[in-house]
Design an enzyme around this catalytic site. Sequence first.
Site, mmCIF file in Angstrom:
data_model
loop_
_atom_site.group_PDB
_atom_site.id
_atom_site.type_symbol
_atom_site.label_atom_id
_atom_site.label_comp_id
_atom_site.label_asym_id
_atom_site.label_seq_id
_atom_site.Cartn_x
_atom_site.Cartn_y
_atom_site.Cartn_z
ATOM 1 N N GLU A 3 64.731 8.871 -11.909
ATOM 2 C CA GLU A 3 63.539 8.182 -12.392
ATOM 3 C C GLU A 3 62.822 7.467 -11.253
ATOM 4 O OE1 GLU A 3 66.573 7.754 -13.778
ATOM 5 O OE2 GLU A 3 66.428 7.977 -15.946
ATOM 6 N N VAL A 4 63.591 6.840 -10.372
ATOM 7 C CA VAL A 4 62.991 6.112 -9.245
ATOM 8 C C VAL A 4 62.289 7.082 -8.306
ATOM 9 C CG1 VAL A 4 63.468 4.667 -7.224
ATOM 10 C CG2 VAL A 4 64.599 4.175 -9.400
#
Length: 93
Positions: A3-4
């Site tokens: 996600e990052v």
Amino acid sequence: MGEVLAAGRLVKELSERIPGVRVLLSTTTRTGQKLARERVGPDRTFYFPLDFAWIVRRYFARLRPVLLVLVETEFWPNLLAECGKGVDPRGGH
């Protein structure tokens, strides 16, 4: 971590395409925070607040967001409820 990585690219793209708009990235873990700071810089990274309405309201009052993009599978009911209330143009909800 995925996600990052995805959000980091989105932050960079939005920042380049919309000059003058501050785009920030929040994380919930130390590992995510470290990676986010490396990818987008410490000035655009912060820890996601605990999902208590009063904490979310304080973050919103300080950050004054106009858009929220969630890039994960967890749901944050108080965050979403506070987003639904909108922002007062004088700086509060």
